[in-house]
Design a protein around this motif. Structure first.
Motif, short mmCIF file in Angstrom:
data_model
loop_
_atom_site.label_atom_id
_atom_site.label_comp_id
_atom_site.label_asym_id
_atom_site.label_seq_id
_atom_site.Cartn_x
_atom_site.Cartn_y
_atom_site.Cartn_z
N GLU A 4 3.54 14.28 1.81
CA GLU A 4 4.76 14.94 1.48
C GLU A 4 6.06 14.12 1.46
OE1 GLU A 4 7.39 18.34 4.01
OE2 GLU A 4 5.45 18.10 4.63
N VAL A 5 6.64 14.35 0.22
CA VAL A 5 7.75 13.69 -0.25
C VAL A 5 8.94 13.90 0.82
CG1 VAL A 5 9.66 13.42 -1.83
CG2 VAL A 5 7.44 13.55 -2.63
N GLY A 6 9.40 12.69 1.18
CA GLY A 6 10.48 12.86 2.42
C GLY A 6 9.88 12.58 3.90
N LYS A 7 8.70 12.70 3.97
CA LYS A 7 8.16 12.79 5.13
C LYS A 7 7.81 11.25 5.68
CE LYS A 7 4.65 14.64 8.43
NZ LYS A 7 3.57 15.45 8.42
N LEU A 8 8.07 10.98 6.97
CA LEU A 8 7.75 9.63 7.67
C LEU A 8 6.28 9.48 7.85
CD1 LEU A 8 10.68 9.39 9.97
CD2 LEU A 8 10.40 8.24 7.83
N TYR A 9 5.76 8.25 7.34
CA TYR A 9 4.40 7.85 7.78
C TYR A 9 4.29 6.22 8.05
CZ TYR A 9 3.32 12.10 5.08
OH TYR A 9 3.04 13.00 4.43
N SER A 10 3.78 5.99 9.12
CA SER A 10 3.28 4.56 9.33
C SER A 10 2.35 4.08 8.42
CB SER A 10 3.03 4.35 10.99
OG SER A 10 1.90 5.11 11.16
N ARG A 11 1.95 2.86 8.35
CA ARG A 11 0.69 2.50 7.61
C ARG A 11 -0.45 2.99 8.26
NH1 ARG A 11 4.14 -2.58 7.22
NH2 ARG A 11 4.52 -3.09 5.08
N LYS A 12 -0.35 2.97 9.57
CA LYS A 12 -1.80 3.54 10.41
C LYS A 12 -1.83 5.23 10.06
CE LYS A 12 -1.79 0.46 14.12
NZ LYS A 12 -1.58 0.04 15.68
N ASP A 13 -0.81 5.61 9.87
CA ASP A 13 -0.84 7.29 9.70
C ASP A 13 -1.37 7.23 8.19
OD1 ASP A 13 0.44 8.32 11.91
OD2 ASP A 13 2.35 8.06 10.60
N VAL A 14 -1.07 6.61 7.36
CA VAL A 14 -1.57 6.63 6.08
C VAL A 14 -3.25 6.33 5.92
CG1 VAL A 14 -1.68 5.61 3.55
CG2 VAL A 14 0.64 6.00 4.91
N CYS A 15 -3.64 5.30 6.65
CA CYS A 15 -4.93 4.80 6.66
C CYS A 15 -5.80 6.25 7.35
CB CYS A 15 -5.23 3.61 7.69
SG CYS A 15 -4.83 2.07 6.94
N ARG A 16 -5.30 6.56 8.43
CA ARG A 16 -5.87 7.97 9.15
C ARG A 16 -5.97 8.85 8.09
NH1 ARG A 16 -3.55 11.95 11.13
NH2 ARG A 16 -1.44 10.82 11.49
N LEU A 17 -4.92 9.29 7.40
CA LEU A 17 -5.15 10.41 6.79
C LEU A 17 -6.40 10.09 5.38
CD1 LEU A 17 -1.29 11.23 6.49
CD2 LEU A 17 -3.21 12.71 7.24
N LEU A 18 -6.11 8.98 4.98
CA LEU A 18 -7.05 8.73 3.95
C LEU A 18 -8.49 8.66 4.39
CD1 LEU A 18 -4.72 6.06 1.74
CD2 LEU A 18 -5.56 8.21 1.09
N ARG A 19 -8.33 8.47 5.75
CA ARG A 19 -9.93 8.24 6.41
C ARG A 19 -10.51 6.74 5.98
NH1 ARG A 19 -12.62 13.64 7.52
NH2 ARG A 19 -10.71 15.13 7.51
N VAL A 20 -9.54 5.70 5.99
CA VAL A 20 -10.05 4.49 5.67
C VAL A 20 -10.74 4.08 6.82
CG1 VAL A 20 -9.20 2.07 5.25
CG2 VAL A 20 -8.01 4.08 4.54
N PRO A 21 -11.83 3.43 6.63
CA PRO A 21 -12.55 2.88 7.78
C PRO A 21 -11.95 1.86 8.64
CG PRO A 21 -14.13 3.10 5.62
CD PRO A 21 -12.78 3.09 5.57
N LEU A 22 -12.02 1.83 9.79
CA LEU A 22 -11.22 1.09 10.62
C LEU A 22 -11.42 -0.56 10.35
CD1 LEU A 22 -9.46 0.61 13.15
CD2 LEU A 22 -11.63 0.52 14.29
N GLU A 23 -12.75 -0.95 9.79
CA GLU A 23 -12.74 -2.30 9.55
C GLU A 23 -11.99 -2.85 8.11
OE1 GLU A 23 -16.32 -0.29 7.96
OE2 GLU A 23 -15.28 -0.29 9.82
N GLN A 24 -11.43 -1.85 7.46
CA GLN A 24 -10.89 -2.06 6.16
C GLN A 24 -9.19 -1.85 6.42
OE1 GLN A 24 -12.46 0.09 2.73
NE2 GLN A 24 -14.38 0.03 3.70
N THR A 25 -8.80 -1.60 7.74
CA THR A 25 -7.20 -1.20 7.87
C THR A 25 -6.48 -2.27 8.19
OG1 THR A 25 -7.58 -0.68 10.21
CG2 THR A 25 -7.80 0.96 8.53
N GLN A 26 -7.03 -3.63 7.93
CA GLN A 26 -6.07 -4.68 8.25
C GLN A 26 -5.88 -5.46 6.88
OE1 GLN A 26 -5.46 -5.39 11.41
NE2 GLN A 26 -6.64 -3.32 11.83
N GLY A 27 -5.27 -6.71 6.94
CA GLY A 27 -5.11 -7.44 5.82
C GLY A 27 -3.93 -6.78 4.90
N ASN A 28 -4.33 -6.68 3.59
CA ASN A 28 -3.37 -5.91 2.60
C ASN A 28 -2.58 -4.72 3.05
OD1 ASN A 28 -3.62 -8.11 0.77
ND2 ASN A 28 -5.14 -7.19 -0.40
#
Length: 131
Positions: A4-28
């Motif tokens: 949502e435009v204007g809403k706050l997200y941490s990088r971890k929030d973005v990964c969680r919402l996208l359902r990024v596998p834990l092992e892919q949530t590091q690095g870049n």
């Protein structure tokens, strides 16, 4: 729309919402920009250094576009940059002005307005707000 435009997200929030596998949530995910499932995610520090100490001079222009620098050593021919500047690319833009705050404001989808083939590459993004 997932973000949502204007809403706050941490990088971890973005990964969680996208359902990024834990092992892919590091690095870049923690170095400015990355790609996942064919979309791109750019985390920008506005007029402040990042947590690594790099200060790129990223800022909003007078006409409300985002002037942004890629990572050290990047240019417009870097494969990741090539994917981000493709006409059909989906580039999610998140910004913050305090590098101590883990949260970024979601700005919308970035479209290349102009690009300078410098090192690092410099792109001016026009921001399209999703409906």
């Amino acid at each position: 729309m997932l973000f949502e435009v204007g809403k706050l997200y941490s990088r971890k929030d973005v990964c969680r919402l996208l359902r990024v596998p834990l092992e892919q949530t590091q690095g870049n995910w923690f170095t400015g920009y990355t790609s996942y499932n064919g979309e791109h995610f750019v985390f920008v520090n506005i007029e402040t250094a990042g947590r690594t100490g790099h200060a790129y001079g990223d800022h909003w222009t007078q006409d409300h576009m985002l002037y942004w620098h890629g990572k050290v050593g990047s240019n417009m021919y870097t494969p990741t940059i090539q994917k981000m500047i493709a006409k059909d690319a989906v580039v999610h833009i998140f910004t913050r002005d305090d590098n101590r705050n883990p949260h970024f404001v979601y700005r919308g989808i970035g479209r290349v307005h102009s690009i300078e083939n410098s090192c690092p590459v410099q792109i001016t993004w026009a921001i399209n707000k999703p409906e």
